[in-house]
Design an enzyme around this catalytic site. Structure first.
Site, PDB file in Angstrom:
ATOM      1  N   VAL A 159      63.777  31.778 -72.236  1.00 52.21           N
ATOM      2  CA  VAL A 159      62.461  32.420 -72.175  1.00 52.21           C
ATOM      3  C   VAL A 159      61.390  31.434 -71.699  1.00 52.21           C
ATOM      4  CG1 VAL A 159      60.638  33.419 -73.627  1.00 52.21           C
ATOM      5  CG2 VAL A 159      62.986  34.223 -73.841  1.00 52.21           C
ATOM      6  N   ASP A 166      60.444  20.146 -73.587  1.00 55.33           N
ATOM      7  CA  ASP A 166      61.615  20.398 -74.437  1.00 55.33           C
ATOM      8  C   ASP A 166      62.035  19.086 -75.095  1.00 55.33           C
ATOM      9  OD1 ASP A 166      63.725  23.042 -74.348  1.00 55.33           O
ATOM     10  OD2 ASP A 166      64.473  21.197 -75.291  1.00 55.33           O
ATOM     11  N   THR A 199      60.680  35.400 -80.706  1.00 56.00           N
ATOM     12  CA  THR A 199      60.733  36.566 -81.589  1.00 56.00           C
ATOM     13  C   THR A 199      60.684  36.075 -83.035  1.00 56.00           C
ATOM     14  OG1 THR A 199      62.072  37.717 -79.940  1.00 56.00           O
ATOM     15  CG2 THR A 199      62.126  38.582 -82.196  1.00 56.00           C
ATOM     16  N   PHE A 235      59.975  40.655 -73.628  1.00 55.96           N
ATOM     17  CA  PHE A 235      60.949  41.763 -73.571  1.00 55.96           C
ATOM     18  C   PHE A 235      61.955  41.620 -72.434  1.00 55.96           C
ATOM     19  CE2 PHE A 235      57.145  43.237 -75.717  1.00 55.96           C
ATOM     20  CZ  PHE A 235      57.666  43.841 -76.854  1.00 55.96           C
ATOM     21  N   LYS A 270      57.965  43.958 -81.359  1.00 56.90           N
ATOM     22  CA  LYS A 270      59.162  43.321 -80.783  1.00 56.90           C
ATOM     23  C   LYS A 270      60.428  43.707 -81.554  1.00 56.90           C
ATOM     24  CE  LYS A 270      61.967  40.766 -78.587  1.00 56.90           C
ATOM     25  NZ  LYS A 270      62.418  41.057 -77.245  1.00 56.90           N
ATOM     26  N   LEU A 316      72.251  54.356 -72.908  1.00 57.48           N
ATOM     27  CA  LEU A 316      73.145  55.419 -73.364  1.00 57.48           C
ATOM     28  C   LEU A 316      74.566  55.142 -72.895  1.00 57.48           C
ATOM     29  CD1 LEU A 316      71.185  58.796 -73.003  1.00 57.48           C
ATOM     30  CD2 LEU A 316      71.734  57.511 -75.077  1.00 57.48           C
ATOM     31  N   LYS A 317      74.866  53.879 -72.588  1.00 61.95           N
ATOM     32  CA  LYS A 317      76.207  53.550 -72.119  1.00 61.95           C
ATOM     33  C   LYS A 317      77.062  53.177 -73.321  1.00 61.95           C
ATOM     34  CE  LYS A 317      78.530  51.503 -68.251  1.00 61.95           C
ATOM     35  NZ  LYS A 317      79.437  52.624 -68.432  1.00 61.95           N
ATOM     36  N   CYS A 325      70.437  38.414 -78.659  1.00 56.04           N
ATOM     37  CA  CYS A 325      69.313  38.812 -79.524  1.00 56.04           C
ATOM     38  C   CYS A 325      69.487  40.059 -80.385  1.00 56.04           C
ATOM     39  CB  CYS A 325      68.049  38.928 -78.696  1.00 56.04           C
ATOM     40  SG  CYS A 325      67.448  37.314 -78.162  1.00 56.04           S
TER      41      CYS A 325
HETATM   42  N1  LIG Z   1      67.117  35.017 -74.290  1.00 56.10           N
HETATM   43  C1  LIG Z   1      66.510  36.170 -74.184  1.00 56.10           C
HETATM   44  O1  LIG Z   1      66.933  37.020 -73.409  1.00 56.10           O
HETATM   45  C2  LIG Z   1      65.281  36.473 -74.977  1.00 56.10           C
HETATM   46  C3  LIG Z   1      64.915  35.696 -76.063  1.00 56.10           C
HETATM   47  N2  LIG Z   1      63.796  36.014 -76.785  1.00 56.10           N
HETATM   48  C4  LIG Z   1      63.383  35.164 -77.908  1.00 56.10           C
HETATM   49  O2  LIG Z   1      62.784  33.979 -77.351  1.00 56.10           O
HETATM   50  C5  LIG Z   1      63.047  32.845 -78.181  1.00 56.10           C
HETATM   51  C6  LIG Z   1      63.722  31.756 -77.361  1.00 56.10           C
HETATM   52  O3  LIG Z   1      64.972  32.236 -76.956  1.00 56.10           O
HETATM   53  P1  LIG Z   1      65.790  31.503 -75.792  1.00 56.10           P
HETATM   54  O4  LIG Z   1      64.885  31.092 -74.714  1.00 56.10           O
HETATM   55  O5  LIG Z   1      66.938  32.382 -75.484  1.00 56.10           O
HETATM   56  O6  LIG Z   1      66.295  30.197 -76.583  1.00 56.10           O
HETATM   57  P2  LIG Z   1      67.004  28.889 -75.956  1.00 56.10           P
HETATM   58  O7  LIG Z   1      67.907  28.386 -77.025  1.00 56.10           O
HETATM   59  O8  LIG Z   1      67.519  29.177 -74.594  1.00 56.10           O
HETATM   60  O9  LIG Z   1      65.791  27.850 -75.785  1.00 56.10           O
HETATM   61  C7  LIG Z   1      65.118  27.260 -76.827  1.00 56.10           C
HETATM   62  C8  LIG Z   1      64.719  25.850 -76.385  1.00 56.10           C
HETATM   63  O10 LIG Z   1      63.809  25.292 -77.327  1.00 56.10           O
HETATM   64  C9  LIG Z   1      64.057  23.894 -77.415  1.00 56.10           C
HETATM   65  N3  LIG Z   1      63.454  23.369 -78.663  1.00 56.10           N
HETATM   66  C10 LIG Z   1      63.849  23.535 -79.942  1.00 56.10           C
HETATM   67  N4  LIG Z   1      62.996  22.926 -80.791  1.00 56.10           N
HETATM   68  C11 LIG Z   1      62.024  22.364 -80.029  1.00 56.10           C
HETATM   69  C12 LIG Z   1      60.850  21.612 -80.311  1.00 56.10           C
HETATM   70  N5  LIG Z   1      60.494  21.308 -81.569  1.00 56.10           N
HETATM   71  N6  LIG Z   1      60.076  21.192 -79.280  1.00 56.10           N
HETATM   72  C13 LIG Z   1      60.422  21.479 -78.003  1.00 56.10           C
HETATM   73  N7  LIG Z   1      61.524  22.199 -77.662  1.00 56.10           N
HETATM   74  C14 LIG Z   1      62.308  22.636 -78.658  1.00 56.10           C
HETATM   75  C15 LIG Z   1      65.570  23.804 -77.364  1.00 56.10           C
HETATM   76  O11 LIG Z   1      65.997  22.489 -77.021  1.00 56.10           O
HETATM   77  C16 LIG Z   1      65.895  24.861 -76.293  1.00 56.10           C
HETATM   78  O12 LIG Z   1      65.956  24.306 -74.991  1.00 56.10           O
HETATM   79  C17 LIG Z   1      63.878  33.382 -79.352  1.00 56.10           C
HETATM   80  O13 LIG Z   1      63.010  33.705 -80.400  1.00 56.10           O
HETATM   81  C18 LIG Z   1      64.495  34.652 -78.799  1.00 56.10           C
HETATM   82  O14 LIG Z   1      64.794  35.591 -79.816  1.00 56.10           O
HETATM   83  C19 LIG Z   1      62.986  37.062 -76.455  1.00 56.10           C
HETATM   84  C20 LIG Z   1      63.291  37.849 -75.376  1.00 56.10           C
HETATM   85  C21 LIG Z   1      64.461  37.619 -74.559  1.00 56.10           C
HETATM   86  O1  LIG Z   2      65.023  40.186 -77.343  1.00 52.48           O
HETATM   87  C1  LIG Z   2      65.845  39.921 -76.488  1.00 52.48           C
HETATM   88  O2  LIG Z   2      66.483  38.871 -76.439  1.00 52.48           O
HETATM   89  C2  LIG Z   2      66.169  40.899 -75.411  1.00 52.48           C
HETATM   90  O3  LIG Z   2      67.319  41.681 -75.880  1.00 52.48           O
HETATM   91  C3  LIG Z   2      67.794  42.638 -74.924  1.00 52.48           C
HETATM   92  O4  LIG Z   2      68.182  41.994 -73.726  1.00 52.48           O
HETATM   93  P1  LIG Z   2      69.643  41.335 -73.488  1.00 52.48           P
HETATM   94  O5  LIG Z   2      70.294  41.076 -74.810  1.00 52.48           O
HETATM   95  O6  LIG Z   2      69.442  40.218 -72.538  1.00 52.48           O
HETATM   96  O7  LIG Z   2      70.524  42.381 -72.676  1.00 52.48           O
HETATM   97  P2  LIG Z   2      70.697  43.978 -72.639  1.00 52.48           P
HETATM   98  O8  LIG Z   2      70.991  44.356 -71.250  1.00 52.48           O
HETATM   99  O9  LIG Z   2      69.589  44.682 -73.296  1.00 52.48           O
HETATM  100  O10 LIG Z   2      72.045  44.207 -73.498  1.00 52.48           O
HETATM  101  C4  LIG Z   2      72.131  43.973 -74.894  1.00 52.48           C
HETATM  102  C5  LIG Z   2      73.476  44.476 -75.397  1.00 52.48           C
HETATM  103  O11 LIG Z   2      73.514  45.904 -75.437  1.00 52.48           O
HETATM  104  C6  LIG Z   2      74.662  46.378 -74.775  1.00 52.48           C
HETATM  105  N1  LIG Z   2      74.365  47.699 -74.156  1.00 52.48           N
HETATM  106  C7  LIG Z   2      73.227  47.841 -73.410  1.00 52.48           C
HETATM  107  C8  LIG Z   2      72.923  49.065 -72.854  1.00 52.48           C
HETATM  108  C9  LIG Z   2      73.771  50.172 -73.078  1.00 52.48           C
HETATM  109  O12 LIG Z   2      73.553  51.311 -72.609  1.00 52.48           O
HETATM  110  N2  LIG Z   2      74.882  50.001 -73.829  1.00 52.48           N
HETATM  111  C10 LIG Z   2      75.202  48.779 -74.384  1.00 52.48           C
HETATM  112  O13 LIG Z   2      76.232  48.681 -75.092  1.00 52.48           O
HETATM  113  C11 LIG Z   2      75.011  45.305 -73.758  1.00 52.48           C
HETATM  114  O14 LIG Z   2      76.379  45.372 -73.397  1.00 52.48           O
HETATM  115  C12 LIG Z   2      74.674  44.043 -74.548  1.00 52.48           C
HETATM  116  O15 LIG Z   2      75.740  43.712 -75.411  1.00 52.48           O
HETATM  117  C13 LIG Z   2      66.652  43.622 -74.610  1.00 52.48           C
HETATM  118  O16 LIG Z   2      67.080  44.573 -73.634  1.00 52.48           O
HETATM  119  C14 LIG Z   2      65.415  42.880 -74.093  1.00 52.48           C
HETATM  120  O17 LIG Z   2      64.342  43.803 -73.900  1.00 52.48           O
HETATM  121  C15 LIG Z   2      65.000  41.828 -75.124  1.00 52.48           C
HETATM  122  O18 LIG Z   2      63.920  41.059 -74.634  1.00 52.48           O
END
Ligand SMILES: NC(=O)C1=CN([C@@H]2O[C@H](COP(=O)(O)OP(=O)(O)OC[C@H]3O[C@@H](n4cnc5c(N)ncnc54)[C@H](O)[C@@H]3O)[C@@H](O)[C@H]2O)C=CC1
Ligand SMILES: O=C(O)[C@H]1O[C@H](OP(=O)(O)OP(=O)(O)OC[C@H]2O[C@@H](n3ccc(=O)[nH]c3=O)[C@H](O)[C@@H]2O)[C@H](O)[C@@H](O)[C@@H]1O
Length: 293
Positions: free
Chosen positions: A14, A33, A124, A155, A207, A253-254, A263
């Site tokens: 993110v 980071d 989050t 999101f 969220k 709906l898949k 997440c």
């Molecule tokens: N991955 C996704 O698709 C999404 C994630 N989120 C939320 O966003 C947040 C971050 O998720 P990701 O980016 O996937 O995590 P990530 O694990 O990819 O990245 C987190 C980063 O923070 C760094 N970090 C940890 N402690 C630190 C500190 N004290 N100072 C500086 N850097 C530090 C880590 O080394 C790591 O590179 C979570 O709360 C997650 O639930 C929200 C929407 C989508």
């Molecule tokens: O908070 C988060 O981290 C993110 O979580 C999901 O995103 P993501 O996990 O990257 O991927 P998705 O495409 O949403 O799939 C999530 C899971 O649901 C499953 N899925 C999705 C859609 C569907 O119709 N059926 C189904 O089984 C996927 O296979 C997967 O395991 C949300 O879609 C994002 O909006 C949100 O920001």
């Protein structure tokens, strides 16, 4: 359009996407980071993740000179008036969100800040975390240093992260400070998408409620698939027919093996835990989790 100097603490999925997109929108961005390898690699052009379009945005930002990578918090606090928190909030042993990274990151901002700073949480975090973080930041406030706090949950989906960041269905910004909300609105206004301006707790809840609702939709269609199999109906056609009703919609709906990813499982558990902490039993979420398991 106002241009800001923006810091991002946590350059993971993110954080990096947010930093790259904000630099593309013309802001000067410092991505920080604690993982030295991640930063070293980014400086030499190697990305920790693959997302369509991300490598190009990072390269362009570096070339333009408005996207920087660092392991030093002071480089962020000295240069930036707005600092995003984008560190991890993984599941802890009791099912709730482990907030140690977010508190550690906020502490590092508090201790090295040298001016008024808007702290924006993109990670989050459970409802109430914003209050805790504001309390922590306030410990440092004096004549020179003060903080405002904004909740701005993300999101994006993995695989379409850049598009989701730049073309979201909505942007949520929660704060008790109107001036900070105005600044956040001016950052996102060029995207031309609807914005919801609210308080911190409501933003935090939007969220979790969104992720939990999508997970519920998946568990529901998987239950329908089980019944379809028993009665000899075709789940794909059933999902298609249901989705044509605009109130239901075609997405999520898949039917399949259940929801996974980085997440949904942790966020659904964390919402269940959050409700449980207030003494409320979220029965529907218990079933969503049970069906998924
Ligand atoms: N991955 C996704 O698709 C999404 C994630 N989120 C939320 O966003 C947040 C971050 O998720 P990701 O980016 O996937 O995590 P990530 O694990 O990819 O990245 C987190 C980063 O923070 C760094 N970090 C940890 N402690 C630190 C500190 N004290 N100072 C500086 N850097 C530090 C880590 O080394 C790591 O590179 C979570 O709360 C997650 O639930 C929200 C929407 C989508
Ligand atoms: O908070 C988060 O981290 C993110 O979580 C999901 O995103 P993501 O996990 O990257 O991927 P998705 O495409 O949403 O799939 C999530 C899971 O649901 C499953 N899925 C999705 C859609 C569907 O119709 N059926 C189904 O089984 C996927 O296979 C997967 O395991 C949300 O879609 C994002 O909006 C949100 O920001």
């Amino acid at each position: 359009m106002d241009k800001f100097r923006i810091g991002i603490i946590g350059t993971g999925y993110v954080g990096l996407v947010t930093g790259a997109c904000l630099s593309d929108m013309g802001h000067t961005v410092y991505c920080m980071d604690i993982d030295e390898k991640v930063i070293k690699d980014l400086k030499s052009g190697q990305l920790p993740i693959y997302e369509p379009g991300l490598a190009e945005l990072v390269a362009q930002g570096k070339e333009r000179g408005n996207l920087f990578f660092t392991t030093y918090i002071e480089e962020v606090t000295d240069n930036c008036e707005i600092i995003y928190l984008a560190v991890g909030t993984p599941q802890s042993l009791d099912g709730g969100a482990d907030l140690s990274q977010i508190y550690e990151a906020a502490r590092s901002i508090r201790d090295s800040a040298s001016r008024h700073t808007i702290v924006v949480t993109k990670s989050t975090v459970p409802v109430g975390t914003g209050g805790g973080l504001q309390h922590l930041l306030a410990e440092r406030e004096d004549n020179e240093v003060s903080f405002s706090y904004v909740s701005n949950p993300e999101f994006l989906r993995e695989g379409s992260a850049i598009k989701d960041f730049l073309e979201p269905d909505r942007i949520i910004i929660g704060s008790s400070d109107e001036e900070s909300l105005d600044k956040m609105e001016s950052i996102y206004r060029p995207l031309g998408v609807p914005m919801v301006r609210t308080d911190v707790k409501s933003a935090e809840m939007i969220k979790y409620a969104s992720n939990a609702f999508l997970a519920t939709k998946i568990s529901f269609i998987n239950e329908i698939a089980n019944v379809c199999e028993e009665v000899g109906a075709d789940i794909d056609v059933v999902a298609q027919g249901m989705g044509m009703d605009k109130r239901i919609g075609t997405s999520f709906l898949k039917a399949g093996i259940g929801y996974g990813g980085s997440c949904f499982p942790k966020d659904v558990q964390a919402l269940k835990q959050l409700a449980g902490n207030t003494g409320y039993v979220f029965q529907l979420l218990n079933s969503v989790i049970e069906v998924n398991n």
